[in-house]
Design an enzyme around this catalytic site. Structure first.
Site, PDB file in Angstrom:
ATOM      1  N   GLU A  50      -4.851  -2.198  -7.744  1.00 30.36           N
ATOM      2  CA  GLU A  50      -4.190  -2.485  -9.028  1.00 30.36           C
ATOM      3  C   GLU A  50      -3.551  -3.868  -8.927  1.00 30.36           C
ATOM      4  O   GLU A  50      -2.708  -4.097  -8.053  1.00 30.36           O
ATOM      5  CB  GLU A  50      -3.111  -1.438  -9.323  1.00 30.36           C
ATOM      6  CG  GLU A  50      -2.391  -1.701 -10.639  1.00 30.36           C
ATOM      7  CD  GLU A  50      -1.239  -0.732 -10.891  1.00 30.36           C
ATOM      8  OE1 GLU A  50      -1.475   0.352 -11.433  1.00 30.36           O
ATOM      9  OE2 GLU A  50      -0.097  -1.082 -10.514  1.00 30.36           O
ATOM     10  N   VAL A  84       0.890  -1.162   0.000  1.00 30.74           N
ATOM     11  CA  VAL A  84       0.000   0.000   0.000  1.00 30.74           C
ATOM     12  C   VAL A  84       0.923   1.204   0.000  1.00 30.74           C
ATOM     13  O   VAL A  84       1.878   1.267   0.772  1.00 30.74           O
ATOM     14  CB  VAL A  84      -0.929  -0.001   1.242  1.00 30.74           C
ATOM     15  CG1 VAL A  84      -1.785   1.253   1.266  1.00 30.74           C
ATOM     16  CG2 VAL A  84      -1.823  -1.234   1.241  1.00 30.74           C
ATOM     17  N   ARG A 124       0.816  -7.957  -6.819  1.00 31.91           N
ATOM     18  CA  ARG A 124       1.515  -8.502  -8.001  1.00 31.91           C
ATOM     19  C   ARG A 124       1.570 -10.025  -7.894  1.00 31.91           C
ATOM     20  O   ARG A 124       2.050 -10.573  -6.903  1.00 31.91           O
ATOM     21  CB  ARG A 124       2.931  -7.928  -8.057  1.00 31.91           C
ATOM     22  CG  ARG A 124       3.687  -8.345  -9.296  1.00 31.91           C
ATOM     23  CD  ARG A 124       4.997  -7.603  -9.407  1.00 31.91           C
ATOM     24  NE  ARG A 124       4.803  -6.187  -9.645  1.00 31.91           N
ATOM     25  CZ  ARG A 124       5.678  -5.240  -9.290  1.00 31.91           C
ATOM     26  NH1 ARG A 124       6.793  -5.563  -8.685  1.00 31.91           N
ATOM     27  NH2 ARG A 124       5.429  -3.974  -9.561  1.00 31.91           N
ATOM     28  N   GLU A 162      14.675  -3.566 -15.193  1.00 33.96           N
ATOM     29  CA  GLU A 162      14.373  -2.335 -15.937  1.00 33.96           C
ATOM     30  C   GLU A 162      14.051  -1.192 -14.977  1.00 33.96           C
ATOM     31  O   GLU A 162      14.470  -0.051 -15.165  1.00 33.96           O
ATOM     32  CB  GLU A 162      13.193  -2.588 -16.889  1.00 33.96           C
ATOM     33  CG  GLU A 162      12.960  -1.476 -17.902  1.00 33.96           C
ATOM     34  CD  GLU A 162      12.028  -0.385 -17.403  1.00 33.96           C
ATOM     35  OE1 GLU A 162      11.984   0.678 -18.029  1.00 33.96           O
ATOM     36  OE2 GLU A 162      11.357  -0.581 -16.374  1.00 33.96           O
ATOM     37  N   SER A 206       4.162   9.062  -0.585  1.00 29.09           N
ATOM     38  CA  SER A 206       4.155   8.714  -2.001  1.00 29.09           C
ATOM     39  C   SER A 206       2.793   9.037  -2.644  1.00 29.09           C
ATOM     40  O   SER A 206       2.731   9.451  -3.810  1.00 29.09           O
ATOM     41  CB  SER A 206       4.611   7.274  -2.087  1.00 29.09           C
ATOM     42  OG  SER A 206       4.073   6.606  -3.080  1.00 29.09           O
TER      43      SER A 206
END
Ligand code: GTP
Ligand code: MG
Length: 227
Positions: free
Chosen positions: A163, A68, A101, A178, A73
């Site tokens: 998300e 979270v 994720r 990346e 942020s």
């Protein structure tokens, strides 16, 4: 010579203090609701994983992480995007305060998990982005789903946005490197590294496809996973 006059703090404005206290309470509630929403999604994913294992003797999920966003942020992104500093505006426009994720073994599993999760009746899909079928120009691949999930509080259910990113191990390996490179160069990644990253993304895709072929071949006739 130093000034020896004692310094006093500015007299606190009671209205301002009450406003600050309310804001703090609202933001802490916002944060807590998103933590609950992450817990709900993690429970759903764990149930899917265990049931899949029970039905097919095969685990399609390698690992799951979640976070979270910190208040700092959140405020940084809100300021950058010109979103109002109100919990209501933030709830509507900032869709990645809560993130989950899911890293899967194979590409077919990523779609299977996405479909199963987003077709649950209490999940409302706000947006799906398929960066596996349509990778970003830098080679980034992943499935993204922005979902609203109900969190049951004492006052009743509250929809909270999460998300969800779903990708394979190879895609995850590529994305984490990346990300480090992007931050090291503050977004201005040198051309030769951009080209190398694109090559690496192609290699990761080839690896994904070969591993999936091998897996299908080895499971052979005894395969009970859905097509
Ligand atoms: P954000 O402002 O970053 O949230 O992007 P967005 O609102 O356009 O959404 P998008 O779905 O493109 O990206 C959301 C998240 O996916 C990011 O916060 C990252 O976690 C991840 N992501 C997207 N693009 C990349 C990429 O090129 N590289 C890596 N490593 N991660 C990415
Ligand atoms: Mg984001």
């Amino acid at each position: 010579m130093t000034d020896s006059t004692p310094r006093t703090a500015p007299h606190p404005n009671p209205e301002l203090l009450a406003f600050a206290r309310d804001m703090r309470r609202e933001f802490s509630r916002l944060h807590m609701e998103h933590e609950f929403a992450v817990d709900e999604v993690l429970t759903k994913v764990s149930i899917l994983q265990r049931e899949f294992l029970h039905l097919h003797q095969y685990n399609p999920i390698e690992h799951v992480t979640s976070r979270v966003k910190s208040l700092d942020s959140i405020l940084h992104k809100v300021t950058k995007r010109g979103i109002d500093w109100t919990p209501q505006a933030i709830r509507t426009h900032l869709t990645d305060i809560a993130g989950v994720r899911i890293t899967c073994s194979f590409i077919a599993d990523t779609y299977r998990i996405l479909d199963t999760l987003t077709s649950q009746t209490d999940v409302k899909v706000r947006e799906i982005k398929d960066y596996i079928a349509n990778p970003k120009p830098n080679g980034y691949k992943s499935l993204h789903a922005i979902i609203d999930i109900p969190v049951f509080l004492s006052t009743g259910p509250v929809p909270v946005t999460v998300e969800v990113q779903i990708r394979t191990i190879a895609m995850d390996f590529w994305a984490s490197l990346e990300h480090k490179i992007y931050y090291k160069y503050n977004g201005a990644v040198p051309d030769h590294l951009i080209a190398d990253l694109c090559d690496a993304a192609d290699a990761a895709e080839q690896l994904d496809r070969r591993m999936e072929q091998l897996h299908t071949e080895v499971r052979g006739n005894g395969d009970t996973t859905p097509p």
